[in-house]
Motif scaffolding. Structure first.
Motif, PDB file in Angstrom:
ATOM      1  N   GLU A   1       0.824  -1.207   0.000  1.00  0.00           N
ATOM      2  CA  GLU A   1       0.000   0.000   0.000  1.00  0.00           C
ATOM      3  C   GLU A   1       0.858   1.256   0.000  1.00  0.00           C
ATOM      4  OE1 GLU A   1      -2.665  -0.225   3.293  1.00  0.00           O
ATOM      5  OE2 GLU A   1      -3.552  -2.102   2.627  1.00  0.00           O
ATOM      6  N   HIS A   2       2.145   1.085   0.272  1.00  0.00           N
ATOM      7  CA  HIS A   2       3.062   2.212   0.375  1.00  0.00           C
ATOM      8  C   HIS A   2       4.080   2.187  -0.754  1.00  0.00           C
ATOM      9  CE1 HIS A   2       1.353   2.620   4.357  1.00  0.00           C
ATOM     10  NE2 HIS A   2       1.673   1.356   4.600  1.00  0.00           N
ATOM     11  N   GLU A   3       4.617   3.332  -1.070  1.00  0.00           N
ATOM     12  CA  GLU A   3       5.669   3.442  -2.088  1.00  0.00           C
ATOM     13  C   GLU A   3       6.973   2.896  -1.518  1.00  0.00           C
ATOM     14  OE1 GLU A   3       6.898   4.267  -5.898  1.00  0.00           O
ATOM     15  OE2 GLU A   3       4.876   4.434  -5.071  1.00  0.00           O
ATOM     16  N   GLY A   4       7.747   2.256  -2.347  1.00  0.00           N
ATOM     17  CA  GLY A   4       9.041   1.736  -1.929  1.00  0.00           C
ATOM     18  C   GLY A   4       9.028   0.234  -1.725  1.00  0.00           C
ATOM     19  N   ILE A   5      10.205  -0.298  -1.480  1.00  0.00           N
ATOM     20  CA  ILE A   5      10.383  -1.726  -1.277  1.00  0.00           C
ATOM     21  C   ILE A   5      10.568  -1.989   0.217  1.00  0.00           C
ATOM     22  CG2 ILE A   5      11.810  -3.748  -1.799  1.00  0.00           C
ATOM     23  CD1 ILE A   5      10.327  -2.528  -4.250  1.00  0.00           C
ATOM     24  N   GLU A   6       9.685  -2.799   0.778  1.00  0.00           N
ATOM     25  CA  GLU A   6       9.781  -3.207   2.179  1.00  0.00           C
ATOM     26  C   GLU A   6      10.359  -4.619   2.183  1.00  0.00           C
ATOM     27  OE1 GLU A   6       6.761  -4.470   5.721  1.00  0.00           O
ATOM     28  OE2 GLU A   6       6.165  -2.798   4.442  1.00  0.00           O
ATOM     29  N   LEU A   7      11.617  -4.753   2.592  1.00  0.00           N
ATOM     30  CA  LEU A   7      12.334  -6.015   2.494  1.00  0.00           C
ATOM     31  C   LEU A   7      12.603  -6.631   3.861  1.00  0.00           C
ATOM     32  CD1 LEU A   7      13.992  -8.165   0.964  1.00  0.00           C
ATOM     33  CD2 LEU A   7      15.911  -6.546   0.986  1.00  0.00           C
ATOM     34  N   THR A   8      12.243  -7.906   4.000  1.00  0.00           N
ATOM     35  CA  THR A   8      12.577  -8.692   5.176  1.00  0.00           C
ATOM     36  C   THR A   8      13.436  -9.849   4.691  1.00  0.00           C
ATOM     37  OG1 THR A   8      10.464  -8.150   6.212  1.00  0.00           O
ATOM     38  CG2 THR A   8      11.673 -10.022   7.115  1.00  0.00           C
ATOM     39  N   LEU A   9      14.626  -9.971   5.258  1.00  0.00           N
ATOM     40  CA  LEU A   9      15.562 -11.018   4.846  1.00  0.00           C
ATOM     41  C   LEU A   9      15.980 -11.854   6.041  1.00  0.00           C
ATOM     42  CD1 LEU A   9      17.530 -12.364   2.821  1.00  0.00           C
ATOM     43  CD2 LEU A   9      19.167 -10.538   3.401  1.00  0.00           C
ATOM     44  N   GLU A  10      15.933 -13.166   5.853  1.00  0.00           N
ATOM     45  CA  GLU A  10      16.413 -14.108   6.857  1.00  0.00           C
ATOM     46  C   GLU A  10      17.500 -14.944   6.179  1.00  0.00           C
ATOM     47  OE1 GLU A  10      14.626 -18.105   8.868  1.00  0.00           O
ATOM     48  OE2 GLU A  10      13.308 -16.359   8.805  1.00  0.00           O
ATOM     49  N   SER A  11      18.664 -15.021   6.798  1.00  0.00           N
ATOM     50  CA  SER A  11      19.768 -15.765   6.202  1.00  0.00           C
ATOM     51  C   SER A  11      20.732 -16.251   7.273  1.00  0.00           C
ATOM     52  CB  SER A  11      20.533 -14.883   5.203  1.00  0.00           C
ATOM     53  OG  SER A  11      21.648 -15.574   4.680  1.00  0.00           O
TER      54      SER A  11
ATOM     55  N   THR B   1      17.727  -5.822  -8.546  1.00  0.00           N
ATOM     56  CA  THR B   1      16.940  -6.602  -9.506  1.00  0.00           C
ATOM     57  C   THR B   1      15.540  -6.021  -9.640  1.00  0.00           C
ATOM     58  OG1 THR B   1      18.203  -8.605  -8.969  1.00  0.00           O
ATOM     59  CG2 THR B   1      16.087  -8.906 -10.079  1.00  0.00           C
ATOM     60  N   LEU B   2      14.925  -5.680  -8.521  1.00  0.00           N
ATOM     61  CA  LEU B   2      13.588  -5.075  -8.572  1.00  0.00           C
ATOM     62  C   LEU B   2      13.617  -3.734  -9.297  1.00  0.00           C
ATOM     63  CD1 LEU B   2      12.311  -5.966  -4.996  1.00  0.00           C
ATOM     64  CD2 LEU B   2      11.527  -6.942  -7.172  1.00  0.00           C
ATOM     65  N   LYS B   3      14.673  -2.961  -9.058  1.00  0.00           N
ATOM     66  CA  LYS B   3      14.808  -1.662  -9.728  1.00  0.00           C
ATOM     67  C   LYS B   3      14.926  -1.858 -11.241  1.00  0.00           C
ATOM     68  CE  LYS B   3      17.567   2.551  -9.723  1.00  0.00           C
ATOM     69  NZ  LYS B   3      18.718   3.253  -9.141  1.00  0.00           N
ATOM     70  N   GLU B   4      15.729  -2.820 -11.670  1.00  0.00           N
ATOM     71  CA  GLU B   4      15.882  -3.109 -13.102  1.00  0.00           C
ATOM     72  C   GLU B   4      14.557  -3.520 -13.739  1.00  0.00           C
ATOM     73  OE1 GLU B   4      18.955  -5.976 -13.891  1.00  0.00           O
ATOM     74  OE2 GLU B   4      20.422  -4.860 -12.704  1.00  0.00           O
ATOM     75  N   LEU B   5      13.707  -4.189 -12.964  1.00  0.00           N
ATOM     76  CA  LEU B   5      12.404  -4.627 -13.465  1.00  0.00           C
ATOM     77  C   LEU B   5      11.352  -3.514 -13.395  1.00  0.00           C
ATOM     78  CD1 LEU B   5      12.264  -8.177 -11.849  1.00  0.00           C
ATOM     79  CD2 LEU B   5      12.603  -7.637 -14.274  1.00  0.00           C
ATOM     80  N   GLY B   6      11.700  -2.408 -12.769  1.00  0.00           N
ATOM     81  CA  GLY B   6      10.763  -1.295 -12.660  1.00  0.00           C
ATOM     82  C   GLY B   6       9.740  -1.456 -11.551  1.00  0.00           C
ATOM     83  N   VAL B   7      10.060  -2.272 -10.561  1.00  0.00           N
ATOM     84  CA  VAL B   7       9.160  -2.460  -9.415  1.00  0.00           C
ATOM     85  C   VAL B   7       9.448  -1.344  -8.416  1.00  0.00           C
ATOM     86  CG1 VAL B   7       8.491  -3.972  -7.517  1.00  0.00           C
ATOM     87  CG2 VAL B   7       9.069  -4.954  -9.743  1.00  0.00           C
ATOM     88  N   ALA B   8       8.461  -0.478  -8.204  1.00  0.00           N
ATOM     89  CA  ALA B   8       8.646   0.673  -7.321  1.00  0.00           C
ATOM     90  C   ALA B   8       8.020   0.458  -5.950  1.00  0.00           C
ATOM     91  CB  ALA B   8       8.051   1.919  -7.965  1.00  0.00           C
ATOM     92  N   SER B   9       7.094  -0.499  -5.854  1.00  0.00           N
ATOM     93  CA  SER B   9       6.363  -0.700  -4.617  1.00  0.00           C
ATOM     94  C   SER B   9       6.095  -2.186  -4.420  1.00  0.00           C
ATOM     95  CB  SER B   9       5.043   0.075  -4.691  1.00  0.00           C
ATOM     96  OG  SER B   9       4.256  -0.170  -3.565  1.00  0.00           O
ATOM     97  N   ALA B  10       6.561  -2.745  -3.300  1.00  0.00           N
ATOM     98  CA  ALA B  10       6.333  -4.159  -3.019  1.00  0.00           C
ATOM     99  C   ALA B  10       6.769  -4.502  -1.605  1.00  0.00           C
ATOM    100  CB  ALA B  10       7.100  -5.034  -4.001  1.00  0.00           C
ATOM    101  N   VAL B  11       6.199  -5.579  -1.084  1.00  0.00           N
ATOM    102  CA  VAL B  11       6.637  -6.175   0.167  1.00  0.00           C
ATOM    103  C   VAL B  11       7.360  -7.453  -0.227  1.00  0.00           C
ATOM    104  CG1 VAL B  11       5.919  -7.228   2.344  1.00  0.00           C
ATOM    105  CG2 VAL B  11       4.693  -5.234   1.463  1.00  0.00           C
ATOM    106  N   VAL B  12       8.621  -7.569   0.185  1.00  0.00           N
ATOM    107  CA  VAL B  12       9.450  -8.709  -0.199  1.00  0.00           C
ATOM    108  C   VAL B  12       9.921  -9.437   1.055  1.00  0.00           C
ATOM    109  CG1 VAL B  12      11.521  -9.447  -1.427  1.00  0.00           C
ATOM    110  CG2 VAL B  12      10.252  -7.438  -2.231  1.00  0.00           C
TER     111      VAL B  12
END
Length: 100
Positions: A25-35, A52-63
Motif C-alpha cells: 500500500e506504500h511506495e518503496g520496497i519493504e524487504l525482510t531477509l532471513e539468512s 533486480t527489482l529496480k531493473e524490473l521497474g518495481v517501485a512498490s512491493a513487500v518482499v
C-alpha cells in the motif's frame, strides 16, 4: 512493473533462496531477509534483491526472502521469477547468460 498479487519463487534447499513478493500500500520496497550468512553477506543479498527489482521497474512491493546460501545469480533469478508471477506477466526478458 506493477505488483498485483503474491508471487513466490525458489526453495528452502541448500544454495537457494525463497522469495515472496506481494503488493504494498506504500511506495518503496519493504524487504525482510532471513539468512544463515546474514553477518557476512546480508548487505550484498539485500543489494541484489533491490537492484533486480529496480531493473524490473518495481517501485512498490513487500518482499520476504529466506536465504540458504544462494549465489547472486540465483538470487536475481528468483527475484525476477517472483516479480513476474506477482505482476501476472509472461513477457519474460532474459538478461543473464554466459556472455553477460
Amino acid at each position: 512493473m506493477q505488483i498485483v498479487t503474491t508471487g513466490v519463487a525458489g526453495t528452502m534447499e541448500s544454495s537457494d533462496i525463497m522469495v515472496r513478493i506481494e503488493p504494498s500500500e506504500h511506495e518503496g520496497i519493504e524487504l525482510t531477509l532471513e539468512s544463515a550468512v546474514m553477518q557476512q553477506f546480508g548487505k550484498q543479498i539485500e543489494r541484489v534483491i533491490k537492484d533486480t527489482l529496480k531493473e524490473l521497474g518495481v517501485a512498490s512491493a513487500v518482499v520476504n526472502a529466506v536465504d540458504k546460501g544462494a549465489l547472486d545469480c540465483t538470487i536475481a533469478a528468483r527475484v525476477s521469477a517472483a516479480a513476474y508471477r506477482a505482476a501476472k506477466r509472461t513477457d519474460y526478458v532474459w538478461n543473464g547468460g554466459v556472455n553477460k
